[in-house]
Design an enzyme around this catalytic site. Structure first.
Site, PDB file in Angstrom:
ATOM      1  N   LEU A  94       0.808  -1.220   0.000  1.00  0.00           N
ATOM      2  CA  LEU A  94       0.000   0.000   0.000  1.00  0.00           C
ATOM      3  C   LEU A  94       0.838   1.266   0.000  1.00  0.00           C
ATOM      4  O   LEU A  94       0.391   2.318  -0.454  1.00  0.00           O
ATOM      5  CB  LEU A  94      -0.934   0.014   1.221  1.00  0.00           C
ATOM      6  CG  LEU A  94      -1.966  -1.114   1.311  1.00  0.00           C
ATOM      7  CD1 LEU A  94      -2.681  -1.058   2.654  1.00  0.00           C
ATOM      8  CD2 LEU A  94      -2.971  -1.002   0.168  1.00  0.00           C
ATOM      9  N   GLY A 148       8.877   5.986   6.414  1.00  0.00           N
ATOM     10  CA  GLY A 148      10.249   6.125   6.864  1.00  0.00           C
ATOM     11  C   GLY A 148      10.749   4.933   7.653  1.00  0.00           C
ATOM     12  O   GLY A 148      11.955   4.707   7.748  1.00  0.00           O
ATOM     13  N   PHE A 149       9.826   4.152   8.216  1.00  0.00           N
ATOM     14  CA  PHE A 149      10.245   3.037   9.055  1.00  0.00           C
ATOM     15  C   PHE A 149       9.782   1.683   8.507  1.00  0.00           C
ATOM     16  O   PHE A 149       9.804   0.682   9.206  1.00  0.00           O
ATOM     17  CB  PHE A 149       9.720   3.227  10.474  1.00  0.00           C
ATOM     18  CG  PHE A 149      10.288   4.450  11.135  1.00  0.00           C
ATOM     19  CD1 PHE A 149      11.553   4.417  11.689  1.00  0.00           C
ATOM     20  CD2 PHE A 149       9.578   5.621  11.164  1.00  0.00           C
ATOM     21  CE1 PHE A 149      12.102   5.536  12.289  1.00  0.00           C
ATOM     22  CE2 PHE A 149      10.112   6.753  11.755  1.00  0.00           C
ATOM     23  CZ  PHE A 149      11.377   6.712  12.319  1.00  0.00           C
ATOM     24  N   GLY A 150       9.354   1.653   7.244  1.00  0.00           N
ATOM     25  CA  GLY A 150       8.982   0.382   6.653  1.00  0.00           C
ATOM     26  C   GLY A 150       7.821   0.490   5.695  1.00  0.00           C
ATOM     27  O   GLY A 150       7.301   1.578   5.437  1.00  0.00           O
ATOM     28  N   VAL A 189       3.922  -0.816   4.150  1.00  0.00           N
ATOM     29  CA  VAL A 189       2.581  -1.192   4.610  1.00  0.00           C
ATOM     30  C   VAL A 189       1.938  -2.071   3.544  1.00  0.00           C
ATOM     31  O   VAL A 189       1.971  -1.737   2.347  1.00  0.00           O
ATOM     32  CB  VAL A 189       1.703   0.046   4.871  1.00  0.00           C
ATOM     33  CG1 VAL A 189       0.313  -0.373   5.353  1.00  0.00           C
ATOM     34  CG2 VAL A 189       2.359   0.962   5.899  1.00  0.00           C
ATOM     35  N   ASP A 207       3.470  14.280  14.957  1.00  0.00           N
ATOM     36  CA  ASP A 207       3.737  14.004  13.537  1.00  0.00           C
ATOM     37  C   ASP A 207       2.448  14.016  12.723  1.00  0.00           C
ATOM     38  O   ASP A 207       2.237  13.152  11.869  1.00  0.00           O
ATOM     39  CB  ASP A 207       4.457  12.667  13.385  1.00  0.00           C
ATOM     40  CG  ASP A 207       5.179  12.540  12.037  1.00  0.00           C
ATOM     41  OD1 ASP A 207       5.447  13.589  11.414  1.00  0.00           O
ATOM     42  OD2 ASP A 207       5.491  11.414  11.622  1.00  0.00           O
TER      43      ASP A 207
END
Length: 251
Positions: free
Chosen positions: A20, A24-26, A28, A139
């Site tokens: 999807l 920044g951290f992986g 989806v 954020d």
């Protein structure tokens, strides 16, 4: 807590077609459990040093917060190097996809835009005032606002969120995190953040939703000596003059 093999099967081994998006951290992925419940799986990167800490933050906060304008966390998986978060699946993905895509943007009529603006505000008020925890998100941005099938907004990604005491008004940090363009000036310059920081980010979101322009446009405007409000004011004047011209022509 989900078994890794269940998530692996649900996402067809994290197939590219089920991807999807990428954060920044992986990445989806979309998936479907055996009971045919659709899910969204955030697979944290194995190379991210901050991933585990943010994952704990996400589980701690979203697991204890329940509101119709917050994304619902269904569970998580920790197995070997794998760190997974499992959420409810929202078919219209994130708000930034609608702002940046001219075809999708056509679905944002004014009634829908107002619904999104009000829904985000309700979610923020819940985090700041109405829940048993007092949370500063830190954020808030268009990519962290997810949309359900009826275009109702849901705030997501609590990896950077902080818990505030009832009598605490602000906090100071030397580690500035978040997304530039949505950050309040006092946070960027002095590391001071509070509920007001979230309200500033919300203001940027409102401008994006109204104008249909990404916040990077305002940054380019600022570099040329303007600011966000000047940009919006010029847009408003142009739109008003265009409407006046159309009225005169139709008359």
């Amino acid at each position: 807590m989900f078994d890794f093999d269940i998530i692996k099967t649900a996402t067809n081994n994290f197939a590219h077609d089920n991807k999807l998006g990428q954060g920044g951290f992986g990445a989806v992925y979309k998936g479907m459990l055996q009971d045919e419940q659709e899910i969204a799986v955030k697979r944290l990167s194995t190379t991210s040093g901050q991933g585990l800490e943010e994952m704990k933050n996400e589980i701690d906060f979203i697991g204890r917060l329940q509101h119709k304008n917050l994304v619902r966390l269904l569970g998580y998986c920790l197995e070997g190097d794998e760190k997974l978060l499992v959420y409810e699946f929202l078919p219209n993905t994130s708000l930034d996809k609608f702002i940046s895509d001219p075809n999708r943007r056509r679905r944002l009529d004014w009634q829908t835009r107002v619904k999104i603006i009000v829904g985000i505000a309700r979610g923020i008020r819940y985090l700041h005032e109405d829940s048993r925890l007092r949370i500063v998100h830190r954020d808030l941005k268009a990519s962290n606002i997810l949309l359900d099938g009826n275009m109702n907004p849901k705030i997501s990604d609590f990896g950077l969120a902080k818990l505030f005491g009832n009598d605490e008004t602000e906090r100071n940090t030397n580690q500035i995190v978040g997304t530039f363009g949505y950050m309040a000036p006092e946070y960027i310059l002095h590391g001071i953040f509070s509920t007001k920081s979230d309200v500033f980010s919300y203001g940027v979101l409102v401008l994006e939703i109204i104008t249909g322009e990404k916040e990077s446009v305002y940054r380019e405007e600022s570099a040329e000596g303007g600011d966000r409000l000047s940009y919006v004011r010029r847009k408003f004047i142009l739109l008003r003059n265009r409407r006046i011209t159309l009225v005169i022509k139709s008359a």
